[in-house]
Design an enzyme around this catalytic site. Structure first.
Site, PDB file in Angstrom:
ATOM      1  N   GLU A 141       0.897  -1.138  -0.003  1.00 20.71           N
ATOM      2  CA  GLU A 141      -0.028  -0.162  -0.059  1.00 20.71           C
ATOM      3  C   GLU A 141       0.836   1.241  -0.058  1.00 20.71           C
ATOM      4  O   GLU A 141       1.528   1.463   0.835  1.00 20.71           O
ATOM      5  CB  GLU A 141      -0.992   0.081   1.158  1.00 20.71           C
ATOM      6  CG  GLU A 141      -1.804  -1.388   1.626  1.00 20.71           C
ATOM      7  CD  GLU A 141      -2.381  -1.218   2.750  1.00 20.71           C
ATOM      8  OE1 GLU A 141      -2.789  -0.187   3.224  1.00 20.71           O
ATOM      9  OE2 GLU A 141      -2.246  -2.370   3.554  1.00 20.71           O
ATOM     10  N   ARG A 192      -6.837  -1.522  -5.240  1.00 18.15           N
ATOM     11  CA  ARG A 192      -7.630  -0.559  -4.536  1.00 18.15           C
ATOM     12  C   ARG A 192      -7.048   0.948  -4.693  1.00 18.15           C
ATOM     13  O   ARG A 192      -5.719   1.008  -4.545  1.00 18.15           O
ATOM     14  CB  ARG A 192      -7.750  -0.740  -3.268  1.00 18.15           C
ATOM     15  CG  ARG A 192      -8.709  -0.040  -2.530  1.00 18.15           C
ATOM     16  CD  ARG A 192      -8.870  -0.411  -1.037  1.00 18.15           C
ATOM     17  NE  ARG A 192      -9.482   0.524  -0.022  1.00 18.15           N
ATOM     18  CZ  ARG A 192      -9.564   0.866   1.295  1.00 18.15           C
ATOM     19  NH1 ARG A 192      -8.536   0.095   1.925  1.00 18.15           N
ATOM     20  NH2 ARG A 192     -10.297   1.817   1.820  1.00 18.15           N
ATOM     21  N   ASP A 243      -6.956   8.998   1.108  1.00 13.79           N
ATOM     22  CA  ASP A 243      -6.922   8.573   2.380  1.00 13.79           C
ATOM     23  C   ASP A 243      -6.861   9.697   3.335  1.00 13.79           C
ATOM     24  O   ASP A 243      -6.819  10.731   2.682  1.00 13.79           O
ATOM     25  CB  ASP A 243      -5.256   7.919   2.679  1.00 13.79           C
ATOM     26  CG  ASP A 243      -5.069   7.158   3.687  1.00 13.79           C
ATOM     27  OD1 ASP A 243      -6.160   6.677   4.647  1.00 13.79           O
ATOM     28  OD2 ASP A 243      -4.038   6.718   4.242  1.00 13.79           O
TER      29      ASP A 243
END
Length: 468
Positions: free
Chosen positions: A9, A54, A58
């Site tokens: 990520e 994905r 954020d």
């Protein structure tokens, strides 16, 4: 579990610079322009893409890209690089939208971990473990590896002068450090992520069958630009996990104060600063890394080479040893094509040799930042890559394939197929890491609880039903 699911990520830094006379855009506003095409297509800023990944906005207005589940080392590198290109596409479209509204502004994207006011944002690694593996009990052995791992995969950073504080006995001037994240970690092992920033996050959220699997969430690593640095980061950690799961014996190396140690190691480019252990002895970062590397050699020598990914593992082990040799000898240029911190340090020293600039000179701060600019032709890493001055793991065709297609060997393939089919059929749907669901409820929800399963007749039936 030699075959292991891994994911990365990445939170990107985003800002804009306006032309003369143009109003400035704050991070929230530029993020809205950035995600406008995503919201227009999916009516959300938190979506899964056809390649199984994905993409979402954020906290702190950071675009974040999480790769699909990967079980190959070269595969994870390709999908990590694909994320950069997907993010860059959105930046191009944001600039076009701004221009259409008469706003003269350039969008800048940085794959780094700190901004100019001291905020930190992460690059998180996820490793699938067997449910029987206890992360907390493993952490005593794993923490020394993660604390010292920055020698082989840190992104490098010019650290400003630091007053006395955690891990600092007295005032220190500016220094080049191995890691960007080292100064922002506050715990060894914890279930928190933002409050305490632990090296290892123990929150039990497997995104899979919780009776069979658990997920180890590592948030201590830097975001990497050079493909071989990413490869070494993931491969070395995978090998250490594999070794620990196999019960390989290691000498006791429990670190007394991991948070202090990670800062001390980051600031010592020689790798020789003693780190206190819980038994009262000390070891250096080089000694800790060499202990793990020797244990990996012993493990592989007992038959661990009988594996499909042997060539790439051999490459990683050889690079691991070569990096440690370079740190020990001080010949950092020997690894400047392979490791981010060394590549950045060479650029900084070249400017210092020409200009005599000190480390706190603004020109060097600009190099420190623009090394991580992912916009093609503008970021320093992209310039080095175009000139063949940094090593590659995958080619552009593999990256483009990862940009549009999910890995074919994990459940991400099922997610990608469903997303493409649902979009083609004009059906609304909701997807997360586990579930595939048609929004109107006319078809059964499918739960993909086995991350290794790339085929599932239930998904075939679900896709067949989309057209009905």
């Amino acid at each position: 579990m030699i075959r292991r699911i891994v994911g990365i990520e990445t939170e990107f830094g985003i800002t804009s610079v306006g032309g003369e006379g143009s109003r400035s855009l704050g991070p929230d506003e530029i993020a809205r322009y950035f995600f406008r095409p995503v919201v227009e297509r999916w009516r959300s800023s938190n979506v899964f893409l056809e390649n199984g990944s994905r993409l979402y906005l954020d906290v702190g207005s950071h675009p974040e890209y999480a790769t699909a589940e990967c079980d190959g080392l070269e595969q994870i590198v390709a999908h990590d690089r694909a994320g950069e290109r997907i993010i860059d596409d959105l930046a191009v479209r944001a600039e076009q939208s701004l221009a259409a509204e008469g706003i003269d502004a350039k969008v800048y994207l940085f794959k780094n971990n700190t901004d100019t006011v001291g905020n930190s944002y992460g690059s998180h690694e996820n490793y699938l473990l067997d449910r029987s593996t206890q992360v907390r009990s493993m952490a005593t052995t794993l923490l020394p590896f993660l604390v010292s791992r920055q020698l082989i995969c840190g992104a490098g950073k010019i650290l400003p002068g630091t007053p006395p504080g955690v891990g600092v006995a007295e005032d220190e001037g500016p220094a080049f450090c191995f890691s960007q994240r080292a100064e922002h970690m506050w715990d060894g092992v914890s279930s928190a992520t933002t409050r305490s920033r632990p090296l290892i996050n123990t929150r039990d959220e497997p995104h899979a069958d919780s009776t069979r699997f658990r997920r180890m969430h590592v948030i201590v690593g830097d975001s990497n630009m050079i493909e071989t640095t990413t490869l070494l980061k993931i491969a070395s950690t995978r090998l250490v996990l594999e070794m620990l799961e196999a019960g390989v014996e290691l000498r006791p190396m429990a670190i007394a104060h991991p948070v202090r140690a990670i800062r001390e190691i980051s600031r010592d480019l020689t790798g020789t600063r003693p780190v206190g252990l819980t038994d009262g002895t000390t070891m250096t970062a080089l000694e800790i890394q060499r202990e793990f590397l020797a244990a990996v050699h012993r493990h592989l020598g007992r038959g661990g080479w009988e594996r499909d990914d042997r060539p790439v593992v051999e490459r990683c082990v050889a690079l691991w040893e070569r990096v440690l040799d370079a740190v020990e000898s001080g010949d950092h240029d020997a690894i400047a094509a392979d490791i981010d911190w060394a590549a950045k340090l060479r650029l900084i020293r070249q400017v210092q040799d020409r200009t005599g600039a000190d480390l706190d000179h603004p020109r060097l701060a600009q190099i420190d930042l623009t090394y991580h600019d992912i916009r093609p032709g503008r970021g320093l890493h992209s310039v080095l890559e175009r000139r063949g001055l940094v090593s590659r793991v995958v080619g552009d065709p593999e990256i483009e394939r990862a940009r549009h297609s999910a890995p074919e060997t994990t459940r991400a393939a099922l997610r990608g197929r469903f997303i493409s089919a649902a979009a083609g059929a004009g059906r609304d749907y909701t997807v997360d890491w586990v579930h595939l669901k048609v929004a109107d409820g006319t078809l059964p929800t499918v739960a993909l609880t086995d991350p290794f399963a790339a085929e599932d007749p239930r998904v075939d039936d679900l896709i067949a039903g989309l057209g009905r």
